[in-house]
Scaffold this active site. Structure first.
Site, PDB file in Angstrom:
ATOM      1  N   CYS A 138      -2.061   7.853  94.949  1.00 38.38           N
ATOM      2  CA  CYS A 138      -1.360   6.606  94.646  1.00 38.38           C
ATOM      3  C   CYS A 138      -0.509   6.753  93.385  1.00 38.38           C
ATOM      4  O   CYS A 138      -0.761   7.588  92.529  1.00 38.38           O
ATOM      5  CB  CYS A 138      -2.365   5.477  94.449  1.00 38.38           C
ATOM      6  SG  CYS A 138      -3.374   5.150  95.895  1.00 38.38           S
TER       7      CYS A 138
ATOM      8  N   HIS B 229      -7.283  10.758  93.745  1.00 36.35           N
ATOM      9  CA  HIS B 229      -6.871   9.460  93.221  1.00 36.35           C
ATOM     10  C   HIS B 229      -5.690   9.610  92.260  1.00 36.35           C
ATOM     11  O   HIS B 229      -5.559  10.616  91.559  1.00 36.35           O
ATOM     12  CB  HIS B 229      -8.026   8.794  92.460  1.00 36.35           C
ATOM     13  CG  HIS B 229      -9.054   8.173  93.352  1.00 36.35           C
ATOM     14  ND1 HIS B 229      -8.814   7.030  94.084  1.00 36.35           N
ATOM     15  CD2 HIS B 229     -10.331   8.528  93.622  1.00 36.35           C
ATOM     16  CE1 HIS B 229      -9.908   6.706  94.771  1.00 36.35           C
ATOM     17  NE2 HIS B 229     -10.837   7.598  94.513  1.00 36.35           N
TER      18      HIS B 229
END
Length: 269
Positions: free
Chosen positions: A137, A84
């Site tokens: 991301c 993440h």
């Protein structure tokens, strides 16, 4: 003869005890780390792999510090991260973050600021080649230097409610951390020469997958078991062509990497 060291971090989840109950479950990040380590070893790198529970701030910084102590001019450090990505408000008001956010790597025990990545790379000797591939991301400038549409599939993105909750809890910690990092930064503004190829832009999210993340899958296909010819810019463009406009990989440089280095075939030790 040059030495190549590599660190590969892949997190399919995080410690819910450190993230207010959020586990951040993903599917393909450990696969990404294994596949990038296999690629690197074939290319002549000595690789360290940190998977989910071992992907802590202490372990990552320890591996990087050891590498910085071992590598000298002409050597190469490769870092790959799959997991993440997050963002924290840049409360310092500094002008190094035009979007007013620090990008983070969401490690197992806490978020790792882009400024911390920069500090770790600053410990390397001048003329060590540093190359990073981040499949997460908000990774467009995640190596740091002193909102697009969502991607298809599961995004490697810490949801905003969790980001706000954690920031409210940890704001004082990150404020003090940023102050410490700023005090330790070189006064002349000099920094390490680093090349980052990232999964997406700072305002985009990156897709997870059944086997590999979308970015890592594209990278492996372009690399084609070593059949790829061309430099890092060519490599970036070829990966970019395999992904949709909603996930546009970025090539980001800090310092002044040597043009000969940029023109080298990727993963050249």
């Amino acid at each position: 003869m040059a030495t190549g060291l590599a660190l590969h971090v892949g997190l399919n989840s995080v410690d819910p005890a450190r993230y207010e109950g959020w586990e951040g479950t993903l599917v393909a990040c450990e696969n990404d780390a294994h596949d990038m380590a296999r690629l690197a070893r074939t290319a002549g790198f000595e690789s360290t792999v940190l998977l989910t529970p071992d992907g802590t701030v202490a372990n990552v910084t320890a591996v990087l510090a050891d590498a910085a102590a071992r590598l000298g001019p002409g050597d190469i450090m490769l870092v790959t991260y799959s997991g993440h990505g997050g963002q924290l408000p840049d409360a310092t008001g500094s002008d190094d973050e035009p979007d007013a956010f620090d990008e983070t790597l969401v490690l197992y025990d806490r978020q790792f600021l882009d400024d911390e990545v920069h500090q770790a790379f600053g410990a390397f000797a001048d003329d060590v080649r540093i190359v990073t591939f981040f499949d997460c991301c908000h990774s467009g400038s995640s190596i740091e230097l002193p909102g697009g549409p969502e991607a298809d599939g599961t995004a490697r993105y810490m949801p905003e409610p969790e980001q706000r909750q954690l920031y409210a809890r940890d704001r004082e910690f990150y404020t003090e951390l940023r102050r410490t990092l700023a005090e330790a930064a070189p006064r002349n503004g000099a920094g390490p020469d680093v090349l980052l190829v990232s999964a997406c832009q700072d305002n985009q999210v990156a897709s997870d997958g059944d086997v590999n993340g979308a970015f890592t899958e594209a990278l492996l296909r372009v690399w084609d078991d070593g059949a790829f010819k061309g430099g890092y810019r060519d490599f970036h463009r070829a990966i970019q062509r395999r992904l949709p406009p909603t996930q546009s990989p970025n090539l980001y440089l800090t310092g002044t990497p040597d043009q000969k280095f940029l023109g080298q075939r990727p993963f050249t030790v």
